[in-house]
Each structure stands twice: as C-alpha cells, then as structure tokens.
Design a protein around this motif. Structure first.
Motif, PDB file in Angstrom:
ATOM      1  N   GLN A  45       0.828  -1.185   0.000  1.00  0.00           N
ATOM      2  CA  GLN A  45       0.000   0.000   0.000  1.00  0.00           C
ATOM      3  C   GLN A  45       0.873   1.249   0.000  1.00  0.00           C
ATOM      4  N   VAL A  46       0.243   2.377  -0.234  1.00  0.00           N
ATOM      5  CA  VAL A  46       0.971   3.638  -0.284  1.00  0.00           C
ATOM      6  C   VAL A  46       1.478   3.996   1.112  1.00  0.00           C
ATOM      7  N   GLN A  47       2.768   4.289   1.188  1.00  0.00           N
ATOM      8  CA  GLN A  47       3.366   4.648   2.469  1.00  0.00           C
ATOM      9  C   GLN A  47       4.359   5.778   2.291  1.00  0.00           C
ATOM     10  N   PHE A  48       4.427   6.621   3.310  1.00  0.00           N
ATOM     11  CA  PHE A  48       5.413   7.692   3.379  1.00  0.00           C
ATOM     12  C   PHE A  48       6.096   7.624   4.740  1.00  0.00           C
ATOM     13  N   VAL A  49       7.417   7.675   4.726  1.00  0.00           N
ATOM     14  CA  VAL A  49       8.168   7.697   5.978  1.00  0.00           C
ATOM     15  C   VAL A  49       9.054   8.935   5.970  1.00  0.00           C
ATOM     16  N   GLU A  50       8.660   9.910   6.777  1.00  0.00           N
ATOM     17  CA  GLU A  50       9.422  11.152   6.867  1.00  0.00           C
ATOM     18  C   GLU A  50      10.499  11.041   7.945  1.00  0.00           C
ATOM     19  N   SER A  51      11.615  11.698   7.719  1.00  0.00           N
ATOM     20  CA  SER A  51      12.708  11.689   8.692  1.00  0.00           C
ATOM     21  C   SER A  51      13.534  12.956   8.538  1.00  0.00           C
ATOM     22  N   GLY A  52      14.425  13.176   9.502  1.00  0.00           N
ATOM     23  CA  GLY A  52      15.350  14.296   9.425  1.00  0.00           C
ATOM     24  C   GLY A  52      14.995  15.482  10.295  1.00  0.00           C
ATOM     25  N   GLY A  53      13.868  15.417  10.963  1.00  0.00           N
ATOM     26  CA  GLY A  53      13.491  16.513  11.846  1.00  0.00           C
ATOM     27  C   GLY A  53      14.352  16.548  13.096  1.00  0.00           C
ATOM     28  N   GLY A  54      14.144  17.590  13.892  1.00  0.00           N
ATOM     29  CA  GLY A  54      14.900  17.712  15.121  1.00  0.00           C
ATOM     30  C   GLY A  54      14.778  19.100  15.704  1.00  0.00           C
ATOM     31  N   LEU A  55      15.633  19.358  16.687  1.00  0.00           N
ATOM     32  CA  LEU A  55      15.675  20.653  17.354  1.00  0.00           C
ATOM     33  C   LEU A  55      16.824  21.466  16.770  1.00  0.00           C
ATOM     34  N   VAL A  56      16.539  22.680  16.369  1.00  0.00           N
ATOM     35  CA  VAL A  56      17.562  23.537  15.762  1.00  0.00           C
ATOM     36  C   VAL A  56      17.349  24.973  16.217  1.00  0.00           C
ATOM     37  N   GLN A  57      18.423  25.718  16.281  1.00  0.00           N
ATOM     38  CA  GLN A  57      18.329  27.125  16.668  1.00  0.00           C
ATOM     39  C   GLN A  57      17.888  27.979  15.487  1.00  0.00           C
ATOM     40  N   PRO A  58      17.316  29.127  15.765  1.00  0.00           N
ATOM     41  CA  PRO A  58      16.972  30.038  14.661  1.00  0.00           C
ATOM     42  C   PRO A  58      18.200  30.321  13.795  1.00  0.00           C
ATOM     43  N   GLY A  59      17.977  30.322  12.490  1.00  0.00           N
ATOM     44  CA  GLY A  59      19.071  30.510  11.552  1.00  0.00           C
ATOM     45  C   GLY A  59      19.742  29.225  11.118  1.00  0.00           C
ATOM     46  N   GLY A  60      19.400  28.130  11.761  1.00  0.00           N
ATOM     47  CA  GLY A  60      19.999  26.849  11.427  1.00  0.00           C
ATOM     48  C   GLY A  60      19.356  26.190  10.226  1.00  0.00           C
ATOM     49  N   SER A  61      19.826  24.979   9.929  1.00  0.00           N
ATOM     50  CA  SER A  61      19.358  24.240   8.753  1.00  0.00           C
ATOM     51  C   SER A  61      19.027  22.799   9.116  1.00  0.00           C
ATOM     52  N   LEU A  62      18.113  22.243   8.362  1.00  0.00           N
ATOM     53  CA  LEU A  62      17.772  20.824   8.447  1.00  0.00           C
ATOM     54  C   LEU A  62      17.439  20.334   7.051  1.00  0.00           C
ATOM     55  N   ARG A  63      17.642  19.049   6.846  1.00  0.00           N
ATOM     56  CA  ARG A  63      17.239  18.423   5.585  1.00  0.00           C
ATOM     57  C   ARG A  63      16.292  17.279   5.900  1.00  0.00           C
ATOM     58  N   LEU A  64      15.068  17.404   5.436  1.00  0.00           N
ATOM     59  CA  LEU A  64      14.072  16.369   5.637  1.00  0.00           C
ATOM     60  C   LEU A  64      14.079  15.410   4.448  1.00  0.00           C
ATOM     61  N   SER A  65      13.769  14.151   4.739  1.00  0.00           N
ATOM     62  CA  SER A  65      13.627  13.140   3.700  1.00  0.00           C
ATOM     63  C   SER A  65      12.279  12.462   3.834  1.00  0.00           C
ATOM     64  N   CYS A  66      11.781  11.983   2.723  1.00  0.00           N
ATOM     65  CA  CYS A  66      10.523  11.236   2.715  1.00  0.00           C
ATOM     66  C   CYS A  66      10.713  10.038   1.797  1.00  0.00           C
ATOM     67  N   ALA A  67      10.691   8.859   2.374  1.00  0.00           N
ATOM     68  CA  ALA A  67      10.784   7.625   1.595  1.00  0.00           C
ATOM     69  C   ALA A  67       9.380   7.177   1.231  1.00  0.00           C
ATOM     70  N   ALA A  68       9.111   7.089  -0.062  1.00  0.00           N
ATOM     71  CA  ALA A  68       7.771   6.733  -0.546  1.00  0.00           C
ATOM     72  C   ALA A  68       7.766   5.313  -1.108  1.00  0.00           C
ATOM     73  N   SER A  69       6.654   4.624  -0.949  1.00  0.00           N
ATOM     74  CA  SER A  69       6.528   3.272  -1.493  1.00  0.00           C
ATOM     75  C   SER A  69       5.062   2.978  -1.786  1.00  0.00           C
TER      76      SER A  69
END
Length: 115
Positions: A1-25
């Motif tokens: 079935q259709v699935q999405f698994v998101e990852s890469g979140g977290g705690l970051v200070q203002p001005g910082g960066s994050l990269r989120l990923s989503c594995a789809a199937s």
C-alpha cells in the motif's frame, strides 16, 4: 500500500538548517507530483512546497520562499526538503504527500526551532 516515511526533523536554533527526507513506497513515485506540508501545534495543516514529476518544476509557500528547497530522487523514491535560515514559526510536524495519492499521509517528522 501507499506509504510515506518522513525523517530528518529535530531541534535547531533560529538561523539553522535541516534536511528532511521522505521515503515513498506503494506507487510509481516518478509519475506523481509531490508536496511537503506542515502542521504547527493547534493549527491547520498547510502547504509548504511542491515539485512536479519529470521536469521537477517547483513552487513554494510565500513564507518559505528563498529559504526552503524541495527536490526529488526518482531512482530512490525519495523526496527532500532542504530548510535553511529556519525561523521560530517554522516549528511544526512536516509531512510529505503525493498529488495522486492525496489521502495518504505518513507519521510526519517534528521540526522544532528554538533558542
């Protein structure tokens, strides 16, 4: 079935960066436009960014334009969201979604921007 698994979140200070990923199937990833949404606590889910299939044309919510970049790797069935210069108001649970399978949602990944 259709699935999405998101990852890469977290705690970051203002001005910082994050990269989120989503594995789809469960569907042909390369044939569907993809989107990122977010839902701040106690608020409605809102559109963040979208990307088309082959050409990879993108569009963004005004609030993230110039700071966030959506991309996709069709060979890996994965969607990405590069988030730079994060602000307090970017705090939310982030979800990916397929245009052709709009009723399916993953668990999301929490992004918290805090000093």
């Amino acid at each position: 079935q259709v699935q999405f698994v998101e990852s890469g979140g977290g705690l970051v200070q203002p001005g910082g960066s994050l990269r989120l990923s989503c594995a789809a199937s469960g569907f042909t990833f390369s044939s569907s436009g993809m989107r990122w949404y977010r839902q701040p606590s106690g608020k409605e889910r809102e559109f963040v960014a979208g990307i088309t299939t082959l050409r990879g044309n993108t569009n963004y919510a005004d609030s993230v334009k110039g700071r966030f970049t959506i991309s996709r790797d069709n060979a890996k069935n994965t969607l990405y969201l590069q988030m730079n210069n994060l602000k307090l108001e970017d705090t939310a649970v982030y979800y990916c979604n397929a245009v052709r399978w709009a009723n399916y949602w993953g668990q999301g990944t929490q992004v918290t921007v805090s000093s």
